[in-house]
Design a protein around this motif. Sequence first.
Motif, short mmCIF file in Angstrom:
data_model
loop_
_atom_site.label_atom_id
_atom_site.label_comp_id
_atom_site.label_asym_id
_atom_site.label_seq_id
_atom_site.Cartn_x
_atom_site.Cartn_y
_atom_site.Cartn_z
N ALA A 171 0.84 -1.21 0.00
CA ALA A 171 0.00 0.00 0.00
C ALA A 171 0.87 1.26 0.00
O ALA A 171 0.57 2.22 -0.72
N LEU A 172 1.94 1.25 0.78
CA LEU A 172 2.83 2.42 0.83
C LEU A 172 3.56 2.60 -0.51
O LEU A 172 3.70 3.72 -1.00
N LYS A 173 4.01 1.50 -1.10
CA LYS A 173 4.67 1.59 -2.41
C LYS A 173 3.71 2.11 -3.47
O LYS A 173 4.10 2.91 -4.33
N ALA A 174 2.45 1.68 -3.42
CA ALA A 174 1.44 2.18 -4.37
C ALA A 174 1.23 3.68 -4.18
O ALA A 174 1.14 4.43 -5.16
N LEU A 175 1.15 4.12 -2.92
CA LEU A 175 1.00 5.55 -2.66
C LEU A 175 2.21 6.32 -3.18
O LEU A 175 2.06 7.35 -3.85
N ALA A 176 3.40 5.82 -2.89
CA ALA A 176 4.63 6.49 -3.35
C ALA A 176 4.65 6.58 -4.87
O ALA A 176 4.99 7.63 -5.43
N GLY A 177 4.28 5.50 -5.54
CA GLY A 177 4.24 5.51 -7.00
C GLY A 177 3.25 6.52 -7.54
O GLY A 177 3.54 7.25 -8.49
N GLU A 178 2.09 6.59 -6.90
CA GLU A 178 1.08 7.56 -7.33
C GLU A 178 1.55 8.99 -7.08
O GLU A 178 1.34 9.88 -7.91
N LEU A 179 2.22 9.21 -5.97
CA LEU A 179 2.75 10.56 -5.68
C LEU A 179 3.83 10.95 -6.68
O LEU A 179 3.91 12.11 -7.10
N LEU A 180 4.65 10.00 -7.08
CA LEU A 180 5.65 10.29 -8.11
C LEU A 180 4.98 10.66 -9.42
O LEU A 180 5.42 11.60 -10.10
N ASN A 181 3.92 9.95 -9.79
CA ASN A 181 3.18 10.29 -11.01
C ASN A 181 2.56 11.68 -10.91
O ASN A 181 2.65 12.47 -11.84
N LEU A 182 1.92 11.95 -9.78
CA LEU A 182 1.25 13.24 -9.60
C LEU A 182 2.24 14.41 -9.57
O LEU A 182 1.91 15.51 -9.99
N SER A 183 3.43 14.16 -9.05
CA SER A 183 4.41 15.25 -8.91
C SER A 183 5.31 15.39 -10.13
O SER A 183 6.19 16.26 -10.15
N SER A 184 5.09 14.59 -11.14
CA SER A 184 5.88 14.71 -12.38
C SER A 184 5.72 16.12 -12.94
O SER A 184 4.60 16.63 -13.06
N GLY A 185 6.81 16.75 -13.23
CA GLY A 185 6.78 18.12 -13.75
C GLY A 185 6.77 19.18 -12.66
O GLY A 185 6.83 20.37 -12.97
N GLU A 186 6.72 18.79 -11.41
CA GLU A 186 6.76 19.74 -10.29
C GLU A 186 8.23 20.01 -9.97
O GLU A 186 8.83 19.34 -9.13
N ILE A 187 8.80 20.99 -10.63
CA ILE A 187 10.23 21.29 -10.49
C ILE A 187 10.59 21.62 -9.04
O ILE A 187 11.65 21.21 -8.55
N ALA A 188 9.71 22.31 -8.34
CA ALA A 188 9.99 22.70 -6.96
C ALA A 188 10.09 21.49 -6.02
O ALA A 188 10.61 21.59 -4.91
N LEU A 189 9.62 20.34 -6.48
CA LEU A 189 9.64 19.13 -5.65
C LEU A 189 10.69 18.12 -6.10
O LEU A 189 10.67 16.97 -5.66
N GLU A 190 11.60 18.55 -6.96
CA GLU A 190 12.55 17.61 -7.55
C GLU A 190 13.38 16.86 -6.49
O GLU A 190 13.57 15.64 -6.60
N ARG A 191 13.83 17.57 -5.48
CA ARG A 191 14.64 16.91 -4.45
C ARG A 191 13.83 15.84 -3.70
O ARG A 191 14.30 14.73 -3.48
N GLU A 192 12.60 16.18 -3.33
CA GLU A 192 11.73 15.23 -2.63
C GLU A 192 11.37 14.05 -3.53
O GLU A 192 11.29 12.91 -3.08
N ARG A 193 11.14 14.33 -4.82
CA ARG A 193 10.81 13.27 -5.78
C ARG A 193 11.97 12.29 -5.93
O ARG A 193 11.78 11.07 -5.95
N GLU A 194 13.19 12.82 -6.03
CA GLU A 194 14.37 11.96 -6.16
C GLU A 194 14.55 11.09 -4.91
O GLU A 194 14.84 9.89 -5.02
N ALA A 195 14.34 11.69 -3.74
CA ALA A 195 14.46 10.92 -2.49
C ALA A 195 13.40 9.82 -2.43
O ALA A 195 13.68 8.69 -2.02
N LEU A 196 12.19 10.14 -2.87
CA LEU A 196 11.11 9.15 -2.85
C LEU A 196 11.38 8.03 -3.85
O LEU A 196 11.22 6.85 -3.53
N ALA A 197 11.81 8.38 -5.04
CA ALA A 197 12.13 7.37 -6.05
C ALA A 197 13.24 6.45 -5.56
O ALA A 197 13.18 5.22 -5.74
N SER A 198 14.22 7.02 -4.92
CA SER A 198 15.34 6.24 -4.38
C SER A 198 14.87 5.33 -3.24
O SER A 198 15.34 4.19 -3.10
N ALA A 199 13.92 5.79 -2.43
CA ALA A 199 13.44 5.03 -1.28
C ALA A 199 12.55 3.86 -1.69
O ALA A 199 12.33 2.94 -0.89
N LEU A 200 12.04 3.87 -2.91
CA LEU A 200 11.16 2.78 -3.35
C LEU A 200 11.83 1.41 -3.25
O LEU A 200 11.16 0.41 -3.03
#
Length: 161
Positions: A62-91
Amino acid sequence: MNPSQELRLRTLIRTVSETIIPAIRDDAPLAMEQAGLLVAHLNVLLEQGNREQEVDLFNSAALKALAGELLNLSSGEIALEREREALASALGGDYATLSFATERLLASPAGSFEFKQRSMLEALKYTRKQNQLGRSWFQGTGFDSSPQSLSSVESLLAVGS
Protein backbone atom coordinates in the motif's frame (compact mmCIF):
# COMPACT_ATOMS: atom_id res chain seq x y z
CA MET A 1 5.21 -33.16 22.01
CA ASN A 2 4.96 -29.38 22.16
CA PRO A 3 1.49 -27.88 22.52
CA SER A 4 0.37 -25.77 19.59
CA GLN A 5 0.26 -22.00 19.74
CA GLU A 6 -3.54 -22.17 19.60
CA LEU A 7 -3.73 -24.58 22.55
CA ARG A 8 -1.40 -22.42 24.60
CA LEU A 9 -3.44 -19.28 23.92
CA ARG A 10 -6.73 -21.04 24.69
CA THR A 11 -5.26 -22.34 27.96
CA LEU A 12 -4.13 -18.84 28.96
CA ILE A 13 -7.56 -17.40 28.13
CA ARG A 14 -9.30 -20.09 30.18
CA THR A 15 -6.91 -19.65 33.11
CA VAL A 16 -7.36 -15.90 33.24
CA SER A 17 -11.14 -16.10 32.69
CA GLU A 18 -11.90 -18.97 35.06
CA THR A 19 -9.25 -18.58 37.77
CA ILE A 20 -7.71 -15.12 37.87
CA ILE A 21 -10.69 -12.87 37.08
CA PRO A 22 -13.01 -14.55 39.64
CA ALA A 23 -10.28 -14.10 42.28
CA ILE A 24 -10.04 -10.33 41.75
CA ARG A 25 -11.68 -8.43 44.60
CA ASP A 26 -14.64 -6.15 43.90
CA ASP A 27 -12.66 -3.18 45.22
CA ALA A 28 -9.99 -3.65 42.51
CA PRO A 29 -11.67 -2.36 39.33
CA LEU A 30 -8.35 -1.53 37.67
CA ALA A 31 -7.13 -5.10 38.11
CA MET A 32 -10.44 -6.37 36.67
CA GLU A 33 -10.12 -4.01 33.71
CA GLN A 34 -6.53 -5.07 33.03
CA ALA A 35 -7.43 -8.76 33.24
CA GLY A 36 -10.24 -8.13 30.77
CA LEU A 37 -7.83 -6.38 28.43
CA LEU A 38 -5.44 -9.31 28.69
CA VAL A 39 -8.21 -11.76 27.71
CA ALA A 40 -9.26 -9.49 24.82
CA HIS A 41 -5.71 -9.31 23.47
CA LEU A 42 -5.18 -13.04 23.86
CA ASN A 43 -8.38 -13.57 21.84
CA VAL A 44 -7.05 -11.23 19.16
CA LEU A 45 -3.78 -13.17 19.01
CA LEU A 46 -5.78 -16.36 18.64
CA GLU A 47 -7.90 -14.88 15.83
CA GLN A 48 -4.94 -13.44 13.96
CA GLY A 49 -3.18 -16.76 13.63
CA ASN A 50 0.33 -15.46 12.92
CA ARG A 51 -0.76 -13.19 10.08
CA GLU A 52 1.66 -10.38 10.94
CA GLN A 53 3.82 -11.04 7.90
CA GLU A 54 0.79 -10.85 5.58
CA VAL A 55 -0.20 -7.54 7.17
CA ASP A 56 3.35 -6.23 6.84
CA LEU A 57 3.34 -7.17 3.13
CA PHE A 58 -0.06 -5.50 2.70
CA ASN A 59 1.19 -2.33 4.40
CA SER A 60 4.37 -2.29 2.33
CA ALA A 61 2.46 -2.76 -0.93
CA ALA A 62 0.00 0.00 0.00
CA LEU A 63 2.83 2.42 0.83
CA LYS A 64 4.67 1.59 -2.41
CA ALA A 65 1.44 2.18 -4.37
CA LEU A 66 1.00 5.55 -2.66
CA ALA A 67 4.63 6.49 -3.35
CA GLY A 68 4.24 5.51 -7.00
CA GLU A 69 1.08 7.56 -7.33
CA LEU A 70 2.75 10.56 -5.68
CA LEU A 71 5.65 10.29 -8.11
CA ASN A 72 3.18 10.29 -11.01
CA LEU A 73 1.25 13.24 -9.60
CA SER A 74 4.41 15.25 -8.91
CA SER A 75 5.88 14.71 -12.38
CA GLY A 76 6.78 18.12 -13.75
CA GLU A 77 6.76 19.74 -10.29
CA ILE A 78 10.23 21.29 -10.49
CA ALA A 79 9.99 22.70 -6.96
CA LEU A 80 9.64 19.13 -5.65
CA GLU A 81 12.55 17.61 -7.55
CA ARG A 82 14.64 16.91 -4.45
CA GLU A 83 11.73 15.23 -2.63
CA ARG A 84 10.81 13.27 -5.78
CA GLU A 85 14.37 11.96 -6.16
CA ALA A 86 14.46 10.92 -2.49
CA LEU A 87 11.11 9.15 -2.85
CA ALA A 88 12.13 7.37 -6.05
CA SER A 89 15.34 6.24 -4.38
CA ALA A 90 13.44 5.03 -1.28
CA LEU A 91 11.16 2.78 -3.35
CA GLY A 92 13.84 0.09 -3.28
CA GLY A 93 14.55 0.47 0.43
CA ASP A 94 12.94 -0.52 3.69
CA TYR A 95 9.49 0.49 4.91
CA ALA A 96 10.66 3.22 7.30
CA THR A 97 12.82 4.94 4.68
CA LEU A 98 9.98 4.86 2.16
CA SER A 99 7.54 6.13 4.76
CA PHE A 100 9.75 9.10 5.69
CA ALA A 101 10.39 9.97 2.04
CA THR A 102 6.64 9.84 1.34
CA GLU A 103 5.94 12.09 4.31
CA ARG A 104 8.61 14.57 3.21
CA LEU A 105 7.03 14.88 -0.23
CA LEU A 106 3.55 15.28 1.23
CA ALA A 107 4.70 17.83 3.83
CA SER A 108 6.74 19.93 1.44
CA PRO A 109 5.51 23.52 1.15
CA ALA A 110 6.62 23.49 -2.50
CA GLY A 111 4.48 22.24 -5.36
CA SER A 112 1.40 23.45 -7.12
CA PHE A 113 -2.03 23.77 -5.56
CA GLU A 114 -3.31 21.06 -7.90
CA PHE A 115 -0.56 18.67 -6.77
CA LYS A 116 -1.34 19.36 -3.12
CA GLN A 117 -5.04 18.65 -3.64
CA ARG A 118 -4.54 15.48 -5.64
CA SER A 119 -1.76 14.15 -3.41
CA MET A 120 -3.85 14.70 -0.28
CA LEU A 121 -6.70 12.73 -1.85
CA GLU A 122 -4.29 9.86 -2.51
CA ALA A 123 -2.95 10.10 1.03
CA LEU A 124 -6.50 9.95 2.39
CA LYS A 125 -7.23 6.82 0.34
CA TYR A 126 -4.09 5.22 1.76
CA THR A 127 -4.99 6.30 5.30
CA ARG A 128 -8.51 4.91 5.03
CA LYS A 129 -7.10 1.57 3.89
CA GLN A 130 -4.65 1.49 6.79
CA ASN A 131 -7.32 2.58 9.27
CA GLN A 132 -9.76 -0.09 8.10
CA LEU A 133 -7.14 -2.83 8.41
CA GLY A 134 -6.01 -1.61 11.83
CA ARG A 135 -9.56 -1.47 13.16
CA SER A 136 -10.30 -4.93 11.77
CA TRP A 137 -7.03 -6.29 13.16
CA PHE A 138 -8.08 -5.30 16.71
CA GLN A 139 -11.80 -6.01 16.27
CA GLY A 140 -11.64 -8.87 18.77
CA THR A 141 -10.83 -6.50 21.62
CA GLY A 142 -14.35 -5.09 21.45
CA PHE A 143 -13.19 -1.47 21.51
CA ASP A 144 -14.46 -0.37 18.10
CA SER A 145 -17.52 1.89 18.18
CA SER A 146 -19.02 0.32 15.05
CA PRO A 147 -17.68 -3.23 14.65
CA GLN A 148 -20.55 -4.13 12.32
CA SER A 149 -19.01 -1.82 9.71
CA LEU A 150 -15.70 -3.70 9.70
CA SER A 151 -14.58 -6.22 7.12
CA SER A 152 -12.57 -9.25 8.11
CA VAL A 153 -8.79 -9.08 8.00
CA GLU A 154 -8.85 -11.93 5.48
CA SER A 155 -11.09 -10.05 3.06
CA LEU A 156 -9.05 -6.84 3.37
CA LEU A 157 -5.80 -8.71 2.73
CA ALA A 158 -7.35 -10.49 -0.26
CA VAL A 159 -8.53 -7.21 -1.79
CA GLY A 160 -5.18 -5.52 -1.13
CA SER A 161 -3.08 -8.23 -2.74
